[in-house]
Motif scaffolding. Structure first.
Motif, mmCIF file in Angstrom:
data_model
loop_
_atom_site.group_PDB
_atom_site.id
_atom_site.type_symbol
_atom_site.label_atom_id
_atom_site.label_comp_id
_atom_site.label_asym_id
_atom_site.label_seq_id
_atom_site.Cartn_x
_atom_site.Cartn_y
_atom_site.Cartn_z
ATOM 1 N N GLN A 176 -43.956 -17.682 28.857
ATOM 2 C CA GLN A 176 -44.872 -18.623 29.504
ATOM 3 C C GLN A 176 -44.455 -20.090 29.330
ATOM 4 O OE1 GLN A 176 -47.503 -17.675 31.370
ATOM 5 N NE2 GLN A 176 -46.955 -15.547 31.060
ATOM 6 N N ASP A 177 -43.282 -20.345 28.769
ATOM 7 C CA ASP A 177 -42.843 -21.720 28.526
ATOM 8 C C ASP A 177 -41.354 -21.695 28.238
ATOM 9 O OD1 ASP A 177 -42.486 -21.584 25.401
ATOM 10 O OD2 ASP A 177 -44.404 -20.641 25.885
ATOM 11 N N CYS A 178 -40.753 -22.883 28.191
ATOM 12 C CA CYS A 178 -39.296 -22.928 28.055
ATOM 13 C C CYS A 178 -38.835 -22.531 26.656
ATOM 14 C CB CYS A 178 -38.748 -24.296 28.452
ATOM 15 S SG CYS A 178 -39.006 -25.627 27.284
ATOM 16 N N ILE A 179 -39.630 -22.807 25.624
ATOM 17 C CA ILE A 179 -39.217 -22.433 24.269
ATOM 18 C C ILE A 179 -39.124 -20.922 24.143
ATOM 19 C CG2 ILE A 179 -39.999 -22.382 21.862
ATOM 20 C CD1 ILE A 179 -40.999 -25.240 22.298
ATOM 21 N N SER A 180 -40.184 -20.210 24.525
ATOM 22 C CA SER A 180 -40.143 -18.761 24.366
ATOM 23 C C SER A 180 -39.175 -18.122 25.347
ATOM 24 C CB SER A 180 -41.545 -18.153 24.493
ATOM 25 O OG SER A 180 -42.084 -18.310 25.775
ATOM 26 N N ALA A 181 -38.970 -18.709 26.532
ATOM 27 C CA ALA A 181 -37.983 -18.162 27.468
ATOM 28 C C ALA A 181 -36.579 -18.242 26.887
ATOM 29 C CB ALA A 181 -38.047 -18.899 28.799
ATOM 30 N N ASN A 182 -36.275 -19.290 26.138
ATOM 31 C CA ASN A 182 -34.980 -19.407 25.477
ATOM 32 C C ASN A 182 -34.847 -18.441 24.305
ATOM 33 O OD1 ASN A 182 -33.043 -22.082 26.038
ATOM 34 N ND2 ASN A 182 -35.088 -22.242 26.924
ATOM 35 N N ALA A 183 -35.981 -18.029 23.737
ATOM 36 C CA ALA A 183 -35.943 -17.243 22.504
ATOM 37 C C ALA A 183 -35.872 -15.742 22.731
ATOM 38 C CB ALA A 183 -37.170 -17.567 21.654
ATOM 39 N N VAL A 184 -36.458 -15.237 23.829
ATOM 40 C CA VAL A 184 -36.724 -13.802 23.884
ATOM 41 C C VAL A 184 -35.718 -13.002 24.698
ATOM 42 C CG1 VAL A 184 -39.190 -14.162 23.529
ATOM 43 C CG2 VAL A 184 -38.302 -14.022 25.881
ATOM 44 N N GLY A 185 -34.704 -13.640 25.249
ATOM 45 C CA GLY A 185 -33.706 -12.899 26.014
ATOM 46 C C GLY A 185 -34.168 -12.620 27.429
ATOM 47 N N ARG A 186 -33.838 -11.438 27.937
ATOM 48 C CA ARG A 186 -34.124 -11.105 29.340
ATOM 49 C C ARG A 186 -35.634 -11.098 29.584
ATOM 50 N NH1 ARG A 186 -34.664 -6.691 32.949
ATOM 51 N NH2 ARG A 186 -33.361 -6.927 34.818
ATOM 52 N N CYS A 187 -36.072 -11.894 30.536
ATOM 53 C CA CYS A 187 -37.512 -12.049 30.705
ATOM 54 C C CYS A 187 -37.875 -12.506 32.112
ATOM 55 C CB CYS A 187 -38.071 -13.053 29.695
ATOM 56 S SG CYS A 187 -37.488 -14.753 29.932
ATOM 57 N N VAL A 188 -39.150 -12.308 32.426
ATOM 58 C CA VAL A 188 -39.811 -12.981 33.541
ATOM 59 C C VAL A 188 -40.320 -14.315 33.002
ATOM 60 C CG1 VAL A 188 -41.724 -12.830 35.203
ATOM 61 C CG2 VAL A 188 -40.511 -10.748 34.485
ATOM 62 N N ARG A 189 -40.369 -15.324 33.845
ATOM 63 C CA ARG A 189 -40.814 -16.643 33.371
ATOM 64 C C ARG A 189 -41.875 -17.204 34.308
ATOM 65 N NH1 ARG A 189 -39.230 -22.131 32.212
ATOM 66 N NH2 ARG A 189 -41.287 -23.056 31.857
ATOM 67 N N THR A 190 -42.975 -17.652 33.728
ATOM 68 C CA THR A 190 -43.924 -18.478 34.476
ATOM 69 C C THR A 190 -43.551 -19.937 34.278
ATOM 70 O OG1 THR A 190 -45.765 -16.923 34.408
ATOM 71 C CG2 THR A 190 -46.319 -19.239 34.698
ATOM 72 N N VAL A 191 -43.318 -20.630 35.380
ATOM 73 C CA VAL A 191 -43.072 -22.078 35.359
ATOM 74 C C VAL A 191 -44.384 -22.744 35.744
ATOM 75 C CG1 VAL A 191 -41.703 -23.984 36.265
ATOM 76 C CG2 VAL A 191 -40.662 -21.710 35.991
ATOM 77 N N HIS A 192 -45.077 -23.285 34.761
ATOM 78 C CA HIS A 192 -46.378 -23.909 35.025
ATOM 79 C C HIS A 192 -46.209 -25.260 35.699
ATOM 80 C CE1 HIS A 192 -48.868 -20.978 32.826
ATOM 81 N NE2 HIS A 192 -47.791 -20.828 32.067
ATOM 82 N N HIS A 193 -45.259 -26.033 35.220
ATOM 83 C CA HIS A 193 -44.899 -27.293 35.881
ATOM 84 C C HIS A 193 -43.493 -27.663 35.431
ATOM 85 C CE1 HIS A 193 -46.396 -28.776 31.976
ATOM 86 N NE2 HIS A 193 -45.500 -29.728 32.141
ATOM 87 N N LEU A 194 -42.876 -28.579 36.144
ATOM 88 C CA LEU A 194 -41.524 -29.028 35.824
ATOM 89 C C LEU A 194 -41.577 -30.391 35.142
ATOM 90 C CD1 LEU A 194 -39.756 -27.945 39.105
ATOM 91 C CD2 LEU A 194 -39.397 -26.956 36.850
ATOM 92 N N ASP A 195 -40.747 -30.562 34.132
ATOM 93 C CA ASP A 195 -40.679 -31.815 33.393
ATOM 94 C C ASP A 195 -39.303 -32.439 33.552
ATOM 95 O OD1 ASP A 195 -43.185 -32.330 31.940
ATOM 96 O OD2 ASP A 195 -42.774 -30.393 30.993
ATOM 97 N N THR A 196 -39.218 -33.729 33.275
ATOM 98 C CA THR A 196 -37.938 -34.435 33.204
ATOM 99 C C THR A 196 -37.790 -34.950 31.781
ATOM 100 O OG1 THR A 196 -38.115 -35.107 35.513
ATOM 101 C CG2 THR A 196 -36.536 -36.306 34.130
ATOM 102 N N PHE A 197 -36.826 -34.404 31.049
ATOM 103 C CA PHE A 197 -36.645 -34.768 29.650
ATOM 104 C C PHE A 197 -35.394 -35.621 29.478
ATOM 105 C CE2 PHE A 197 -38.917 -30.609 29.185
ATOM 106 C CZ PHE A 197 -40.062 -31.112 28.589
ATOM 107 N N THR A 198 -35.461 -36.562 28.565
ATOM 108 C CA THR A 198 -34.289 -37.364 28.208
ATOM 109 C C THR A 198 -33.656 -36.862 26.911
ATOM 110 O OG1 THR A 198 -35.728 -38.958 27.090
ATOM 111 C CG2 THR A 198 -35.149 -39.417 29.381
#
Length: 374
Positions: free
Chosen positions: A95-117
């Motif tokens: 449900q977020d970018c942290i857990s999507a990076n952590a759990v391997g193969r997954c479906v992802r909900t993108v709630h909103h897009l951010d611009t990070f520096t």
């Protein structure tokens, strides 16, 4: 079907609220659901009780003194990756970018897009979009951003809203009236913001709007609830506080509000100001509609998509001040106010977590039929 939903926190942020409500609706629909999260600050449970049928897995995440945002994000990914066990699930849904990076193969909900520096955040955000094998968005506006930016075709499944507590808080029962009266005795007539003080929530614009509003309605107060976040907004918060002193506004900043107290806080408000610069849906705003509270939102495509006809829209603080003034001085059962109230009730009735769960289950089954998850 066995489903793992993953999130990054136990605190009451929009994505976490979404995760828990979806999990409970999925078990109502007959699925077996685990929710995995990081337990920050010693947390061993979520901010609210979770249906006992949902298997809650909290991975301990200890605080580190002096850790910057980038390092905290990387460590969050590493700790959740080490703690998460994907075996036995038909679907893993991040449900977020942290857990999507952590759990391997997954479906992802993108709630909103951010611009990070921050480089670590930017890389985390990008991987969490391009690596999942299927995507869900909670609005068409965000789905279109994914199509335009990455060529993806996400499924759009709007949020539900747990309307009953907010409707009950706005009711004419003795208990509901007393609960609203307690907030009004504390703050008087107030504009409410939910989500804390941070750039994405447009907090300084709302502060300016309330300052302009107080030139016409000097008794109106600004109350800010919520605000738990991974990110360091101390500089923005300091700027907000300095601006408040300059403008002569003294906001009441509550921090996270207990789950059983939030509905009456919302229902007692004269209006909600929702001037976010980025949103995926606007769940707190939908809760305000469930309580029959006038809603003023920023003119954004996503908020126009979700709240058209139910809210007043503003492009800047002056416009927001005008809209808030109208909300606070117009009888709710007349003219445009009555039409917005009726439209809001219609939207709330349409956005159910049961419908969201059914759409998710249809997606999961189609993915399993096309290529079973290993």
């Amino acid at each position: 079907m066995r489903i793992a939903l993953t999130t990054y926190s136990t605190k009451p942020r929009g994505g976490v609220v979404h995760t828990l409500a979806l999990a409970e609706a999925l078990v109502d629909a007959g699925a077996e659901v685990s929710v995995w999260t990081l337990g920050r600050g010693g947390d061993r449970a979520f901010f609210r009780p979770v249906d006992a049928r949902v298997d809650v897995r909290v991975v301990e995440f200890a605080a580190r003194e002096g850790e910057d945002v980038g390092a905290r994000i990387l460590r969050s990914v590493d700790v959740l990756r080490e703690g998460f066990d994907p075996s036995g699930y038909d679907v893993v849904h991040a449900q977020d970018c942290i857990s999507a990076n952590a759990v391997g193969r997954c479906v992802r909900t993108v709630h909103h897009l951010d611009t990070f520096t921050t480089p670590e955040l930017a890389a985390c955000h990008e991987r969490a979009i391009v690596e999942p094998y299927a995507h869900v968005c909670v609005s068409r506006a965000v789905a279109e951003e994914l199509r335009a930016g990455w060529g993806l075709e996400p499924l759009v499944v709007p949020n539900g809203v747990d309307a009953a507590p907010f409707a009950a808080a706005a009711a004419g029962t003795a208990g509901a009236r007393a609960a609203r009266a307690r907030w009004r005795e504390r703050f008087g007539r107030y504009v409410l913001a939910v989500g804390g003080i941070e750039p994405r929530k447009g907090s300084t614009d709302l502060l300016r709007a309330v300052a302009l509003l107080r030139e016409r309605l000097p008794d109106v107060q600004l109350v800010v609830a919520g605000g738990e976040t991974l990110f360091d907004h101390r500089d923005y918060r300091a700027g907000f506080e300095a601006l408040a002193r300059e403008l002569g506004v003294h906001p009441h900043v509550l921090g996270p509000v207990a789950q059983d107290e939030l509905p009456s806080l919302v229902a007692a408000a004269g209006a909600m100001g929702f001037l976010s610069t980025k949103e995926g849906f606007g769940l707190a705003a939908m809760e305000a509609l469930a309580a029959g509270v006038p809603l003023v939102v920023r003119e954004l495509p996503v908020l126009r998509e979700v709240f058209d006809g139910a809210a007043a829209f503003a492009r800047d603080p002056a416009g927001a001040a005008d809209a808030l003034h109208a909300a606070l001085t117009t009888a709710p059962d007349t003219g445009a106010a009555a039409a917005r109230r009726a439209r809001g009730a219609e939207l709330v009735a349409r956005h159910t977590w049961a419908a969201a769960a059914d759409a998710h289950l249809a997606l999961y089954r189609s993915l399993a039929a096309a290529e079973p998850v290993r």
